[in-house]
Scaffold this active site. Structure first.
Site, PDB file in Angstrom:
ATOM      1  N   ALA A 118      -6.737   3.614  -5.129  1.00  0.00           N
ATOM      2  CA  ALA A 118      -6.534   2.182  -4.934  1.00  0.00           C
ATOM      3  C   ALA A 118      -6.662   1.779  -3.473  1.00  0.00           C
ATOM      4  O   ALA A 118      -7.141   0.685  -3.158  1.00  0.00           O
ATOM      5  CB  ALA A 118      -5.159   1.783  -5.465  1.00  0.00           C
ATOM      6  N   ASP A 119      -6.242   2.648  -2.562  1.00  0.00           N
ATOM      7  CA  ASP A 119      -6.357   2.332  -1.135  1.00  0.00           C
ATOM      8  C   ASP A 119      -7.819   2.257  -0.709  1.00  0.00           C
ATOM      9  O   ASP A 119      -8.209   1.394   0.104  1.00  0.00           O
ATOM     10  CB  ASP A 119      -5.599   3.352  -0.292  1.00  0.00           C
ATOM     11  CG  ASP A 119      -5.983   4.802  -0.600  1.00  0.00           C
ATOM     12  OD1 ASP A 119      -6.624   5.074  -1.647  1.00  0.00           O
ATOM     13  OD2 ASP A 119      -5.628   5.684   0.203  1.00  0.00           O
ATOM     14  N   ARG A 120      -8.649   3.142  -1.251  1.00  0.00           N
ATOM     15  CA  ARG A 120     -10.076   3.116  -0.921  1.00  0.00           C
ATOM     16  C   ARG A 120     -10.745   1.862  -1.486  1.00  0.00           C
ATOM     17  O   ARG A 120     -11.618   1.271  -0.834  1.00  0.00           O
ATOM     18  CB  ARG A 120     -10.756   4.388  -1.430  1.00  0.00           C
ATOM     19  CG  ARG A 120     -10.243   5.665  -0.764  1.00  0.00           C
ATOM     20  CD  ARG A 120     -10.760   6.918  -1.447  1.00  0.00           C
ATOM     21  NE  ARG A 120     -12.201   7.098  -1.232  1.00  0.00           N
ATOM     22  CZ  ARG A 120     -12.923   8.002  -1.887  1.00  0.00           C
ATOM     23  NH1 ARG A 120     -12.349   8.772  -2.805  1.00  0.00           N
ATOM     24  NH2 ARG A 120     -14.214   8.121  -1.637  1.00  0.00           N
TER      25      ARG A 120
ATOM     26  N   THR B  93      -2.801  10.927   5.767  1.00  0.00           N
ATOM     27  CA  THR B  93      -2.475  12.293   5.366  1.00  0.00           C
ATOM     28  C   THR B  93      -3.751  13.031   4.958  1.00  0.00           C
ATOM     29  O   THR B  93      -3.941  14.204   5.281  1.00  0.00           O
ATOM     30  CB  THR B  93      -1.473  12.283   4.202  1.00  0.00           C
ATOM     31  OG1 THR B  93      -0.344  11.495   4.575  1.00  0.00           O
ATOM     32  CG2 THR B  93      -1.027  13.689   3.866  1.00  0.00           C
TER      33      THR B  93
ATOM     34  N   ASP C  56       0.855  -1.186   0.000  1.00  0.00           N
ATOM     35  CA  ASP C  56       0.000   0.000   0.000  1.00  0.00           C
ATOM     36  C   ASP C  56       0.891   1.235   0.000  1.00  0.00           C
ATOM     37  O   ASP C  56       1.538   1.536   1.010  1.00  0.00           O
ATOM     38  CB  ASP C  56      -0.910  -0.015   1.234  1.00  0.00           C
ATOM     39  CG  ASP C  56      -1.728   1.256   1.386  1.00  0.00           C
ATOM     40  OD1 ASP C  56      -2.048   1.881   0.346  1.00  0.00           O
ATOM     41  OD2 ASP C  56      -2.044   1.631   2.535  1.00  0.00           O
TER      42      ASP C  56
ATOM     43  N   ASN D  30       0.668   8.593   0.551  1.00  0.00           N
ATOM     44  CA  ASN D  30       1.370   9.855   0.325  1.00  0.00           C
ATOM     45  C   ASN D  30       2.564  10.036   1.253  1.00  0.00           C
ATOM     46  O   ASN D  30       3.572  10.628   0.856  1.00  0.00           O
ATOM     47  CB  ASN D  30       0.399  11.021   0.512  1.00  0.00           C
ATOM     48  CG  ASN D  30      -0.611  11.111  -0.595  1.00  0.00           C
ATOM     49  OD1 ASN D  30      -0.281  11.402  -1.733  1.00  0.00           O
ATOM     50  ND2 ASN D  30      -1.874  10.840  -0.281  1.00  0.00           N
ATOM     51  N   THR D  31       2.473   9.530   2.469  1.00  0.00           N
ATOM     52  CA  THR D  31       3.538   9.700   3.452  1.00  0.00           C
ATOM     53  C   THR D  31       4.386   8.457   3.609  1.00  0.00           C
ATOM     54  O   THR D  31       5.609   8.533   3.703  1.00  0.00           O
ATOM     55  CB  THR D  31       2.944  10.097   4.813  1.00  0.00           C
ATOM     56  OG1 THR D  31       2.180  11.297   4.669  1.00  0.00           O
ATOM     57  CG2 THR D  31       4.039  10.336   5.841  1.00  0.00           C
TER      58      THR D  31
ATOM     59  N   ASP E 152     -10.441   6.058   6.726  1.00  0.00           N
ATOM     60  CA  ASP E 152      -8.994   5.873   6.671  1.00  0.00           C
ATOM     61  C   ASP E 152      -8.349   7.185   7.097  1.00  0.00           C
ATOM     62  O   ASP E 152      -8.407   8.191   6.379  1.00  0.00           O
ATOM     63  CB  ASP E 152      -8.569   5.486   5.252  1.00  0.00           C
ATOM     64  CG  ASP E 152      -7.152   4.942   5.196  1.00  0.00           C
ATOM     65  OD1 ASP E 152      -6.336   5.311   6.066  1.00  0.00           O
ATOM     66  OD2 ASP E 152      -6.849   4.163   4.276  1.00  0.00           O
TER      67      ASP E 152
END
Length: 252
Positions: free
Chosen positions: A103-105, A127, A7, A10-11, A124
């Protein structure tokens, strides 16, 4: 079956190694470090001795995709399954255009669709903070995107001359007795209100009344504690969703 799931946020980047249905190992690294392919290879090399044969890649940071994909090919001997709206997900779509959904969602929704029988809201806390609504008939009807907790203070530090960059963790007073304390109070109280208000409005929707609340992401602990809402906490929800997507698209 031994799979690496990745996964890319952004961070930070979180990688998990699944042996069957069991998450056997997880590791994390700053996202910007994996832009260098040699660093990406070194990061994924820690899983090589475990004998992975496949991988799944979900990313919201296109600039590191190529180096991570190449490193995964070297580690597993095959190209990763890349998460997108084109995959079988285990939920229906009531949202569009689908290609804009991160993609994470998608992974979070896939995990929740497999874990619950009724309506659900998955938040979630990273960031950015995302809230996604899954109706009782497994339809993704939409969501809300809001600033994440660190942005509540980072922006102030960048855009003002005297306000410092602070850590939002820790205790704070009301009112704050110092600049840092006042900033922490503002961030935490403001974020608490943001989360409560968004969830309250989402729970008022006909499709999501009595929905189960799922929480994941790096700031989920703070957000859930402050909100006063009843959450099902799962720090590995996204990784589980990626494994679910592999099963639906490769093993089914």
């Amino acid at each position: 079956m031994r799979i690496i799931v990745v996964d890319i946020g952004n961070t930070s980047v979180t990688a998990g190694f699944f042996e069957g249905n069991r998450l056997a190992r997880a590791a994390r690294i700053e996202t910007q470090r994996l832009a260098d392919q040699s660093a990406a290879i070194a990061f994924f090399h820690q899983f090589r001795s475990l004998g992975p044969s496949a991988s799944v890649l979900a990313s919201v940071v296109p600039s590191v995709n190529a180096s991570c994909a190449a490193a995964l090919r070297k580690t597993t001997g095959s190209s990763p399954l890349v998460v997108s709206h084109r995959l079988r997900t285990g939920f229906r779509w009531g949202y569009g255009p689908r290609k804009t959904l991160g993609a994470d969602r998608i992974a979070n929704l896939a995990a929740v669709a497999a874990a619950t029988r009724g309506a659900a809201i998955v938040a979630d806390f990273g960031t950015a903070t995302t809230f996604d609504v899954l109706s009782a008939d497994r339809t993704f009807i939409g969501g809300v995107i809001a600033p994440g907790l660190p942005l509540m203070t980072d922006y102030l530090a960048r855009r003002t001359a005297l306000l410092p960059l602070i850590d939002v963790n820790g205790k704070f007073g009301i009112p704050g007795r110092s600049t840092r304390d006042a900033m922490r109070a503002g961030a935490r109280l403001g974020y608490r209100g943001l989360v409560r208000e968004i969830v309250s409005d989402l729970l008022a929707l006909p499709e999501s009344r009595n929905a189960v609340l799922y929480a994941t992401g790096g700031y989920a602990g703070i957000a859930a504690k402050d909100s006063g809402l009843r959450w099902k906490m799962d720090p590995n929800l996204t990784l589980k969703g990626l494994m679910r997507l592999y099963r639906l698209n490769v093993l089914s």
